[in-house]
Design a protein around this motif. Structure first.
Motif, mmCIF file in Angstrom:
data_model
loop_
_atom_site.group_PDB
_atom_site.id
_atom_site.type_symbol
_atom_site.label_atom_id
_atom_site.label_comp_id
_atom_site.label_asym_id
_atom_site.label_seq_id
_atom_site.Cartn_x
_atom_site.Cartn_y
_atom_site.Cartn_z
ATOM 1 N N ASP A 85 0.857 -1.024 0.256
ATOM 2 C CA ASP A 85 0.076 0.064 0.078
ATOM 3 C C ASP A 85 0.682 1.109 0.198
ATOM 4 O O ASP A 85 1.107 1.232 0.483
ATOM 5 N N GLY A 86 0.482 2.441 -0.921
ATOM 6 C CA GLY A 86 1.369 3.219 -1.307
ATOM 7 C C GLY A 86 2.356 3.159 -1.996
ATOM 8 O O GLY A 86 3.327 4.332 -2.363
ATOM 9 N N ILE A 87 2.256 1.908 -2.846
ATOM 10 C CA ILE A 87 3.370 2.045 -3.569
ATOM 11 C C ILE A 87 3.317 2.989 -4.878
ATOM 12 O O ILE A 87 4.603 3.670 -5.843
ATOM 13 N N GLU A 88 2.124 3.479 -4.966
ATOM 14 C CA GLU A 88 1.923 4.065 -6.279
ATOM 15 C C GLU A 88 2.356 5.887 -5.771
ATOM 16 O O GLU A 88 2.730 6.998 -6.897
ATOM 17 N N ASN A 89 3.090 6.329 -4.176
ATOM 18 C CA ASN A 89 3.906 7.534 -4.717
ATOM 19 C C ASN A 89 4.944 7.212 -3.881
ATOM 20 O O ASN A 89 6.218 8.402 -3.011
ATOM 21 N N ALA A 90 5.916 5.801 -4.575
ATOM 22 C CA ALA A 90 7.267 5.651 -3.732
ATOM 23 C C ALA A 90 8.101 6.171 -4.654
ATOM 24 O O ALA A 90 7.337 5.788 -5.790
ATOM 25 N N LYS A 91 9.523 5.902 -4.379
ATOM 26 C CA LYS A 91 10.435 5.866 -5.368
ATOM 27 C C LYS A 91 10.784 4.607 -5.935
ATOM 28 O O LYS A 91 12.087 4.122 -4.796
ATOM 29 N N ILE A 92 10.603 4.221 -7.130
ATOM 30 C CA ILE A 92 10.418 2.933 -7.191
ATOM 31 C C ILE A 92 12.107 2.722 -8.565
ATOM 32 O O ILE A 92 11.633 3.205 -9.203
ATOM 33 N N ILE A 93 13.205 2.337 -7.272
ATOM 34 C CA ILE A 93 14.451 3.175 -7.925
ATOM 35 C C ILE A 93 14.639 1.598 -9.192
ATOM 36 O O ILE A 93 15.902 1.438 -10.115
#
Ligand code: MN
Ligand code: MN
Length: 308
Positions: A85-93
């Motif tokens: 939950d919250g992945i949409e606003n994560a910084k996916i590196i």
């Protein structure tokens, strides 16, 4: 102090998700990224527990959600619906994955490794080789376990020659007999007796969407299909509850015989005709036997998706 990079696989974690997260953390650290940390998004299943107990190592910490801007590396999945939950606003590196890519989207550039192998750990294994980083005994067993799990001891149609080769090498490093160890590991994961029906349908369930239809495919592994079918009536009841609660159009529950590589499915919902079309077979008593079918990703999902 550098920001922590969280590494995790999908919800309903399986052995590949957990082992690949742990191995990726170690690989990162060997590459100098000491701020990497493997975490998990759900309970450890019995099969994975067998692996961790065998090695005497702790499961990664459980997290429920992440903060905005958190740096993350996704392994063994790319679908936000199966992620934290919250992945949409994560910084996916970074992403290291062996699944199809549906609607993955980021606002920043990233490392994305997608390979059509049978297992995420096989991609990691190649990464060790390419970077000429030594694989420890423990890391070898973690990767071997993930490959055995995802490919059902190399019998699943998802198996590629890369998985075969990786497992061969990892077997030597880990110092195990893959067949003996693997069978024990898979059997440990198929002990379904103390699961309630509600738990059974959630052990390994994934939700999908096509043309406005929501459908779910759940799967359990067993060494005796008829043993699970004794509970059909109760299983159907909890499947129906789930359909009503989540507005599903189709719920497929696959009971997979990992020793003989077959599945029996139970299908419920308004779109069960899709299943009949997909496998050119009639459901009887809501059930259908599918010879040679063991893979959700390669057999169940593509056939159902195509006909949905
Ligand atoms: Mn997985
Ligand atoms: Mn996997």
């Amino acid at each position: 102090m550098e920001e922590t990079i969280l590494i995790f696989g999908h919800k309903n974690p399986d052995t590949d998700t957990i082992c690949s997260s742990i191995v990726k953390e170690r690989l990162n650290k060997k590459n100098g990224y000491d701020n990497s940390k493997a975490v998990r998004l759900g309970n450890i299943n019995k099969e994975t527990k067998y692996v961790l107990n065998y090695l005497g190592i702790e499961a990664p910490e459980l997290i429920e959600k992440i903060e905005e801007g958190q740096k993350v590396i996704m392994v063994d999945h790319n679908d936000f619906g199966q992620s934290v939950d919250g992945i949409e606003n994560a910084k996916i590196i970074g992403v290291i994955d062996h699944h199809c890519i549906g609607n993955f989207k980021t606002s920043d550039p990233l490392y994305y490794t997608a390979r059509p192998y049978g297992c995420t750990a096989t991609i990691l294994f190649k990464d060790f080789k390419e970077k000429e980083i030594e694989i420890s005994k423990e890391e070898a067993l973690l990767m071997a376990s993930a490959i055995i799990s995802d490919t059902l001891l190399l019998k699943s149609p998802t198996t590629t020659k890369h998985d075969v080769k990786a497992l061969e090498e990892l077997e030597k490093i880990a110092g195990i007999n893959t067949k003996e160890y693997g069978l024990e590991m898979l059997k440990a994961g198929t002990d379904l007796d103390d699961f309630t029906e509600e738990e059974l349908i959630n052990i390994d369930a994934k939700k999908f969407e096509k043309n406005g239809n929501e459908f779910k495919i759940a799967q359990v592994n067993t060494v005796d299909i008829s043993d699970v079918l004794k509970r059909q009536e109760k299983i159907e009841k909890v499947m129906t509850d789930e359909i009503n609660k989540n507005g599903l159009n189709l719920f497929v529950f696959a009971i997979t015989d990992i020793l003989n590589s077959n599945s029996e499915i139970i299908a419920l919902g308004s779109k069960t005709n899709v299943v009949e079309k997909a496998f050119v077979k009639k459901l009887e008593n809501n059930r259908m036997f599918l010879e040679g079918v063991v893979s959700r990703k390669k057999q169940l999902l593509p056939n159902i998706d195509k006909n949905m």
